[in-house]
Write a protein that holds these residues in place. Structure first.
Motif, PDB file in Angstrom:
ATOM      1  N   THR A   1       5.702   7.018   3.410  1.00 31.79           N
ATOM      2  CA  THR A   1       5.146   8.223   2.785  1.00 31.79           C
ATOM      3  C   THR A   1       4.800   7.985   1.315  1.00 31.79           C
ATOM      4  O   THR A   1       4.037   8.750   0.728  1.00 31.79           O
ATOM      5  N   GLU A   2       5.334   6.900   0.709  1.00 29.19           N
ATOM      6  CA  GLU A   2       5.031   6.601  -0.701  1.00 29.19           C
ATOM      7  C   GLU A   2       3.563   6.307  -0.915  1.00 29.19           C
ATOM      8  O   GLU A   2       3.054   6.413  -2.037  1.00 29.19           O
ATOM      9  N   THR A   3       2.844   5.949   0.151  1.00 26.30           N
ATOM     10  CA  THR A   3       1.423   5.619   0.015  1.00 26.30           C
ATOM     11  C   THR A   3       0.544   6.860   0.110  1.00 26.30           C
ATOM     12  O   THR A   3      -0.675   6.751  -0.040  1.00 26.30           O
TER      13      THR A   3
ATOM     14  N   SER B   1       1.658  -3.118   3.100  1.00 24.27           N
ATOM     15  CA  SER B   1       2.445  -2.148   2.343  1.00 24.27           C
ATOM     16  C   SER B   1       3.901  -2.120   2.803  1.00 24.27           C
ATOM     17  O   SER B   1       4.723  -1.444   2.197  1.00 24.27           O
TER      18      SER B   1
ATOM     19  N   SER C   1       6.521   9.561   8.193  1.00 18.12           N
ATOM     20  CA  SER C   1       6.745   8.129   7.953  1.00 18.12           C
ATOM     21  C   SER C   1       6.695   7.330   9.240  1.00 18.12           C
ATOM     22  O   SER C   1       7.160   6.196   9.277  1.00 18.12           O
TER      23      SER C   1
ATOM     24  N   ASP D   1       7.574  14.253   3.758  1.00 14.90           N
ATOM     25  CA  ASP D   1       8.999  13.990   3.510  1.00 14.90           C
ATOM     26  C   ASP D   1       9.905  15.113   3.990  1.00 14.90           C
ATOM     27  O   ASP D   1      11.100  14.900   4.217  1.00 14.90           O
TER      28      ASP D   1
ATOM     29  N   SER E   1       0.387  13.075  -3.349  1.00 12.56           N
ATOM     30  CA  SER E   1       1.637  13.796  -3.624  1.00 12.56           C
ATOM     31  C   SER E   1       1.835  15.024  -2.734  1.00 12.56           C
ATOM     32  O   SER E   1       2.937  15.266  -2.227  1.00 12.56           O
TER      33      SER E   1
ATOM     34  N   ARG F   1       2.493  13.866   0.753  1.00 14.75           N
ATOM     35  CA  ARG F   1       3.811  13.222   0.799  1.00 14.75           C
ATOM     36  C   ARG F   1       4.927  14.269   0.805  1.00 14.75           C
ATOM     37  O   ARG F   1       5.925  14.112   1.516  1.00 14.75           O
TER      38      ARG F   1
END
Length: 251
Positions: A189-191, A48, A184, A201, A194, A197
């Motif tokens: 954090t995109e993985t 990833s 992160s 973030d 929501s 995340r």
């Protein structure tokens, strides 16, 4: 006050030098975590991140923050033991500044945690960590880690003084140790889902990790550095106020 703080600081440093296992124990868990993430999960995580990403470089900032969060538990433990043994009352019966006792513990935490950080970075080099940072970037990283240590150390003063048991005094550190795992520090954090995340973030560890990671790679830090500094200074000021209040009431 400076002279008194230096003498009391020397007392605490001698205690640590007589039991170096304190620093080694604090460093062992983050090093074991680093080994596990690099050699067990690293292959899967790199899919990833991209094949060109050095995963040791990627996760080292998070490992350093975990080590500091572990280390401040010992600060709370030392404060609790000094209080239980009546050393605070004994020191205060002497003609010395009351705050010098507290500052000696804070400085001891700063020095011992920085030694742990150096050990982990050296292990990181052995595992393949490489940095494109210059001297100014390294100084900036050191400043961030010292500010992070000071903020958590003042937070540790409160349970260290007010705790009713050793477990109560040191238990606050566990959520702090866990916090980098929801950031992160180890994966983008995109993985994450929501809701997770959104938390990752916007919690302090992510901006601190991103700042250190950018500095160590010689890349621009962007706005992350200002967000990180705002978090750390804010935590430091709030923790200092509550710590001094607890110290004056309890000791």
């Amino acid at each position: 006050m400076i002279c008194q703080t230096r003498i009391l600081f020397g007392r605490l440093v001698r205690h640590i030098l007589r039991s170096p296992d304190t620093i080694i124990t604090v460093a062992l868990t983050p090093i074991a975590t680093m080994l596990m993430f690099v050699y067990v999960f690293g292959g899967a995580v790199k899919t990833s991140l991209g094949e060109n990403v050095n995963y040791v470089n990627y996760q080292l900032p998070g490992i350093l923050l975990i080590a500091i969060a572990s280390g401040i538990a010992y600060t709370a433990m030392r404060l609790f033991m000094d209080k239980e043994k009546g050393l605070f009352a004994r020191f205060h019966s002497m003609p010395i500044k009351r705050s010098s006792v507290l500052w000696s513990h804070v400085l001891t935490s700063l020095v011992s945690n920085m030694l742990t950080v150096i050990i982990i970075i050296l292990i990181g080099f052995i595992m393949g960590f490489r940095s494109g940072a210059g001297i100014l970037e390294w100084l900036a990283v050191a400043g961030i880690l010292m500010l992070f240590t000071l903020a958590l150390t003042w937070a540790a003063v409160v349970p260290g003084i007010t705790g009713k048991s050793m477990e109560g005094a040191t238990g606050f550190a566990y959520p702090l140790i866990f916090l980098p795992f929801i950031s992160s520090a180890f994966v983008p954090t995109e993985t994450m889902p929501s809701a997770v995340r959104a938390f990752a973030d916007n919690q302090p560890v992510t901006s601190i990790v991103e700042s250190i990671r950018a500095l160590l790679s010689g890349q621009p830090v962007g706005n992350d550095i200002w967000v990180a500094l705002t978090w750390m200074v804010g935590i430091l000021l709030v923790a200092y106020v509550f710590a001094m209040r607890a110290y004056n009431q309890q000791v």
